[in-house]
Design a protein around this motif. Structure first.
Motif, short mmCIF file in Angstrom:
data_model
loop_
_atom_site.label_atom_id
_atom_site.label_comp_id
_atom_site.label_asym_id
_atom_site.label_seq_id
_atom_site.Cartn_x
_atom_site.Cartn_y
_atom_site.Cartn_z
N UNK A 191 0.88 -1.17 0.00
CA UNK A 191 0.00 0.00 0.00
C UNK A 191 0.91 1.22 0.00
N UNK A 192 0.93 1.95 -1.11
CA UNK A 192 1.81 3.11 -1.22
C UNK A 192 1.07 4.43 -0.94
N UNK A 193 -0.24 4.39 -0.99
CA UNK A 193 -1.04 5.56 -0.63
C UNK A 193 -2.23 5.09 0.19
N UNK A 194 -2.34 5.59 1.42
CA UNK A 194 -3.42 5.16 2.30
C UNK A 194 -4.75 5.81 1.90
N UNK A 195 -5.85 5.08 2.08
CA UNK A 195 -7.16 5.69 1.89
C UNK A 195 -7.38 6.79 2.93
N UNK A 196 -8.25 7.70 2.62
CA UNK A 196 -8.60 8.73 3.58
C UNK A 196 -9.19 8.08 4.83
N UNK A 197 -8.71 8.48 5.98
CA UNK A 197 -9.22 7.94 7.24
C UNK A 197 -8.44 6.75 7.76
N UNK A 198 -7.56 6.18 6.94
CA UNK A 198 -6.74 5.06 7.41
C UNK A 198 -5.56 5.60 8.22
N UNK A 199 -5.28 4.98 9.33
CA UNK A 199 -4.15 5.42 10.16
C UNK A 199 -3.13 4.29 10.30
N UNK A 200 -1.88 4.66 10.40
CA UNK A 200 -0.81 3.67 10.53
C UNK A 200 -0.72 3.21 11.98
N UNK A 201 -0.78 1.90 12.18
CA UNK A 201 -0.62 1.30 13.50
C UNK A 201 0.81 0.83 13.71
N UNK A 202 1.42 0.29 12.65
CA UNK A 202 2.80 -0.19 12.74
C UNK A 202 3.42 -0.19 11.36
N UNK A 203 4.74 -0.09 11.31
CA UNK A 203 5.45 -0.11 10.05
C UNK A 203 6.95 -0.12 10.29
N UNK A 204 7.69 0.02 9.21
CA UNK A 204 9.14 0.14 9.29
C UNK A 204 9.63 0.95 8.09
N UNK A 205 10.93 1.12 7.96
CA UNK A 205 11.46 1.94 6.87
C UNK A 205 11.16 1.34 5.50
#
Length: 226
Positions: free
Chosen positions: A139-153
């Protein structure tokens, strides 16, 4: 509580006997939490009667890309939007993570940074979460309203949440160490660069947080919502 498993891929034939198909992996992962499951093999054209056919939903991983031209992808996107509109709990894993994002207005692409295979660490609220991964798309562009819970570089949008009804993750909590080891040999060779596969093999003995994520998933599906 009935959970509808929307199956979007099949495990390699050589591994089904020992590891089960993708829907069976999730049944095992969530065993002991009191769920009743029904599988809908949407990639084979088997769809539920509607978003209300189950109390909660889970979309599996797949070898396919969400942007590919398959007849079952548009109706699956329609179903995602219907589940969202109904306010039912929905979890997406890998392909499921991506198809939900695409259906709700995000963008999924073949990531220019390449593959993630094997044990991967994600940062969540200052803590490290380790899970098995197997993907090149992101997913390179999040939908409106989606929030990041976890990730990495490497994978910024590793886990996404949409309100309190949709929770999706790029890695695979249902993939055991043994399954990933076999997947490297049966599906990885000749597709994924050898250096990435070798590094993944070398990290297979490290601990994972799959049990922790399974408990979270069960609680998320069952929690009371207004």
């Amino acid at each position: 509580m009935k959970i509808g498993i929307l199956q979007t891929g099949h495990a390699p034939d050589a591994l089904v006997e020992t590891s089960g198909n993708y829907d069976q992996m999730f049944r095992s992962l969530l065993d002991g939490h009191g769920f009743e499951f029904e599988t809908y093999a949407v990639l084979d054209g088997q769809f539920p009667s509607g978003a209300d056919a189950a109390d909660g939903w889970l979309i599996t991983g797949s070898k396919f890309g969400v942007y590919e031209d398959h007849a079952w992808i548009p109706p699956l996107e329609d179903l995602v939007r219907a589940i969202d509109a109904l306010g039912q709990p929905l979890i997406g894993i890998c392909f499921g993570h991506q198809i939900i994002a695409q259906a709700l207005g995000g963008l999924v692409e073949k990531f220019e940074g390449g593959w993630a295979v094997g044990r991967v660490e994600y940062q969540q609220d200052g803590q490290t979460l380790a899970l098995n991964a197997w993907h090149q798309d992101q997913v390179t562009k999040r939908p409106e309203g989606a929030r990041v819970v976890a990730g990495n570089d490497f994978c910024t949008n590793g886990i996404l949440a949409y309100g309190d009804t949709i929770w999706t993750l790029q890695p695979h909590p249902e993939f055991s160490t043994e399954f990933v080891a076999a997947l490297i040999e049966k599906r990885g060779r000749g597709v994924v660069p050898e250096a990435i596969l070798d590094a993944a093999n070398n990290g297979l003995d490290q601990p994972l947080d799959a049990a922790k994520i399974a408990t979270f998933m069960a609680d998320f599906l069952k929690k009371e919502r207004a």
